[in-house]
Enzyme design. Sequence first.
Site, PDB file in Angstrom:
ATOM      1  N   HIS A 244       0.830  -1.202   0.000  1.00  0.00           N
ATOM      2  CA  HIS A 244       0.000   0.000   0.000  1.00  0.00           C
ATOM      3  C   HIS A 244       0.864   1.251   0.000  1.00  0.00           C
ATOM      4  O   HIS A 244       0.619   2.205  -0.749  1.00  0.00           O
ATOM      5  CB  HIS A 244      -0.923  -0.021   1.222  1.00  0.00           C
TER       6      HIS A 244
ATOM      7  N   HIS B 231      -5.132   6.352  -5.367  1.00  0.00           N
ATOM      8  CA  HIS B 231      -6.233   7.043  -4.691  1.00  0.00           C
ATOM      9  C   HIS B 231      -6.629   8.242  -5.540  1.00  0.00           C
ATOM     10  O   HIS B 231      -5.913   8.633  -6.450  1.00  0.00           O
ATOM     11  CB  HIS B 231      -5.798   7.503  -3.290  1.00  0.00           C
TER      12      HIS B 231
ATOM     13  N   HIS C  66      -7.808  -1.577  -4.545  1.00  0.00           N
ATOM     14  CA  HIS C  66      -7.983  -2.079  -3.176  1.00  0.00           C
ATOM     15  C   HIS C  66      -8.678  -3.439  -3.159  1.00  0.00           C
ATOM     16  O   HIS C  66      -8.413  -4.262  -2.295  1.00  0.00           O
ATOM     17  CB  HIS C  66      -8.706  -1.047  -2.308  1.00  0.00           C
TER      18      HIS C  66
ATOM     19  N   HIS D  80     -14.742   6.699   3.418  1.00  0.00           N
ATOM     20  CA  HIS D  80     -13.438   6.027   3.440  1.00  0.00           C
ATOM     21  C   HIS D  80     -12.362   6.882   4.114  1.00  0.00           C
ATOM     22  O   HIS D  80     -11.709   6.460   5.061  1.00  0.00           O
ATOM     23  CB  HIS D  80     -13.007   5.624   2.020  1.00  0.00           C
TER      24      HIS D  80
ATOM     25  N   HIS E 202     -10.557   6.532   8.034  1.00  0.00           N
ATOM     26  CA  HIS E 202      -9.096   6.505   8.242  1.00  0.00           C
ATOM     27  C   HIS E 202      -8.699   7.514   9.310  1.00  0.00           C
ATOM     28  O   HIS E 202      -7.967   7.191  10.246  1.00  0.00           O
ATOM     29  CB  HIS E 202      -8.365   6.862   6.938  1.00  0.00           C
TER      30      HIS E 202
ATOM     31  N   PHE F  67      -1.082   7.737   4.858  1.00  0.00           N
ATOM     32  CA  PHE F  67      -1.077   6.688   3.848  1.00  0.00           C
ATOM     33  C   PHE F  67       0.050   5.659   3.970  1.00  0.00           C
ATOM     34  O   PHE F  67      -0.175   4.471   3.807  1.00  0.00           O
ATOM     35  CB  PHE F  67      -1.015   7.296   2.457  1.00  0.00           C
TER      36      PHE F  67
ATOM     37  N   HIS G 241     -11.417  -1.692   4.554  1.00  0.00           N
ATOM     38  CA  HIS G 241     -11.491  -1.758   3.090  1.00  0.00           C
ATOM     39  C   HIS G 241     -12.426  -2.851   2.588  1.00  0.00           C
ATOM     40  O   HIS G 241     -12.944  -2.749   1.480  1.00  0.00           O
ATOM     41  CB  HIS G 241     -10.097  -1.861   2.477  1.00  0.00           C
TER      42      HIS G 241
HETATM   43 CU1  C2O Z   1      -5.420   2.958  -0.022  1.00  0.00          CU
HETATM   44 CU2  C2O Z   1      -7.921   3.270   2.639  1.00  0.00          CU
HETATM   45  O1  C2O Z   1      -6.541   3.581   1.426  1.00  0.00           O
END
Ligand code: C2O
Length: 610
Positions: A189, A209, A218, A348, A352, A371, A384
């Site tokens: 990631h 993203h 993802h 989303h 985070h 990230f 995710h």
């Molecule tokens: Cu690649 Cu939730 O991020």
Amino acid sequence: MSSPLRTSALSSISSFRRPQPFPKKCQNTCSVGKPRVCFVGRLPPCKATINSDQNPSNQDPRAPHVGKILDRRNVLIGLGAGGLYGAAGLDPSPFAFADPIPPPDIDTCTETTDPKIPTQECCPQKPDKIKIIDFQLPASQPAILRKRRAAQDAAKDRVYVANYKEAIRRMKSLDINDPRSFWSQANVHCAYCEGSYHYGEKKLEIQVHSSWLFYPFHRMYLYFYERILASLIKERDPNFALPFWNWDAPEGMYMPTIFEEDGVINPLYDPYRNDKHRRPGRIVDLNYGLGMDNNTRDTDTIEKYNLFTMHNKMLSGARWDWCLFFGHPYRAGDNPNPGAGNIELVPHNTVHDWTGTTQDSTQGGVDMGIFYSAGRDPVFYAHHANVDRMWYLWKNRFGGKDIKDLDWLDTEFLFYDENKQLMRVKVRDSLDTALLGYEYQSVEIPWIDDNFKPTARFPTNKTKPQVLFTEHHTKFPFTWDSTISVEVARPVPRRRSDSEKAKQQEVLVVGGIGFPANESVKFDVYVNDDADSPSGLDKSEFAGSFVHIPHRHKEKIQTKLTLGITQLLEDLRAEEDSSVVVTLVPRVGIGKVTLSCITIELSACPNQAL
Ligand code: C2O
């Protein structure tokens, strides 16, 4: 009223030539009494969005090149007319070449470590000889589908929980150079989002993203991660499936207990989570922003707003518009952050932030909150899984259609599989979860209820908020540090028929949003609202939010926000108005963000099911 900001694909060119102020009558209205709205004059329209989203390649793979050349001529005319287009800061050079984004060259992976942070590598171990195999989907779905269950339900199955913990424990105990190890998997990631991977001769950044690559990347990342876990516990549960964090339903709107119970001895536990939020009973705020812990909303209000948010993002706000759902096109040569889809921004990004902020929640992100390290928190994969479930529901339950553009379908990623084999995967391999061998438990979806459809705060008040016209900002982009409102013209000031609306969303575009990648950013957008006291999140006037999770690197990000407002305009009875007033309220990263333009246009990504 003839407005200078009225745009459609071609007619707007003349407005670029002779930008005019708002009509005079606006100039006086605010000087008497208390202005309801603060102001910015002449924020130019965002001309680039239509061009960069055009999707002529559905039939012929070579068509996009033709489309691009035509677009370019439009752009040049725009530039000749005063340079506003260039100033908008959108897609600096989207026309160089149009093709799918190719897979990264692992050999040229570069670390983007901030010198202040001890080296924490993102790049995978470079193997002596890289042999890449093309991923093959089975011809038909397997007899048994692995079932991803809601974390709060899976928690009751103690055998499952023990297996899951054991799988993660084994993954964590693999050598860190093993591509299946917990560390290597987290770094997959990191490399795909921190600017480590590049393509082409110009070594352009690969970013997964803020574009249409968000869902497929993802999905396949989780697919291989899940396969690795299943292979590590194959004697216990060869059909192991990840749980999903069911944050869209009241029972799931908490940090799932299996990730917290027993503290550090639990392999699913992560010490780098916001301590306030891991407490039992702390509801997830899907509209969270960094440092917003002290807001006064009670649990019931947050729960209610969460359900309104889900309804809006999945139903009224998206309405099968594929850019609003998936995110904007990102082809070879494009700006790597063309614009995120609805769910990517909220919830989303907000989940985070909610999970991964430091204890006092003003210092920035840890693990989930930034990230490069997000994949180091085991809850990332449950989060995710629910994001992925939104794509699954959108297609399987609500009839959404995947993008047909070949530049999307043929984009490629690399992942290591459970046999440490490097696999090349295309977006087209990711479309069917049954062929990938999994499905989602069917749980109640409370937000589809019409009770969670926003309603107008000012349903009968047809007096539009007043806008004072000034020329404070004649240079774009400008840095923006307080609430602003701007009058924006609409492309079709009449009531569109139901079939027109079903086919094509009316979209509000805030463009040329620029900020350093390592900042947290959030701002909220309202239409025809009282700027001094914006409405609640259950009101139609609230159009949505922009949210950015920080990266480690500081390079400047340029992106745009698009919000579907067809339903909103209906609710506000504004469909026949030639303009509306848009209010932008900065919440996080105040003073760090620049803006270039704002437009309302008909979407370039119409419903593909019609
Ligand atoms: Cu690649 Cu939730 O991020």
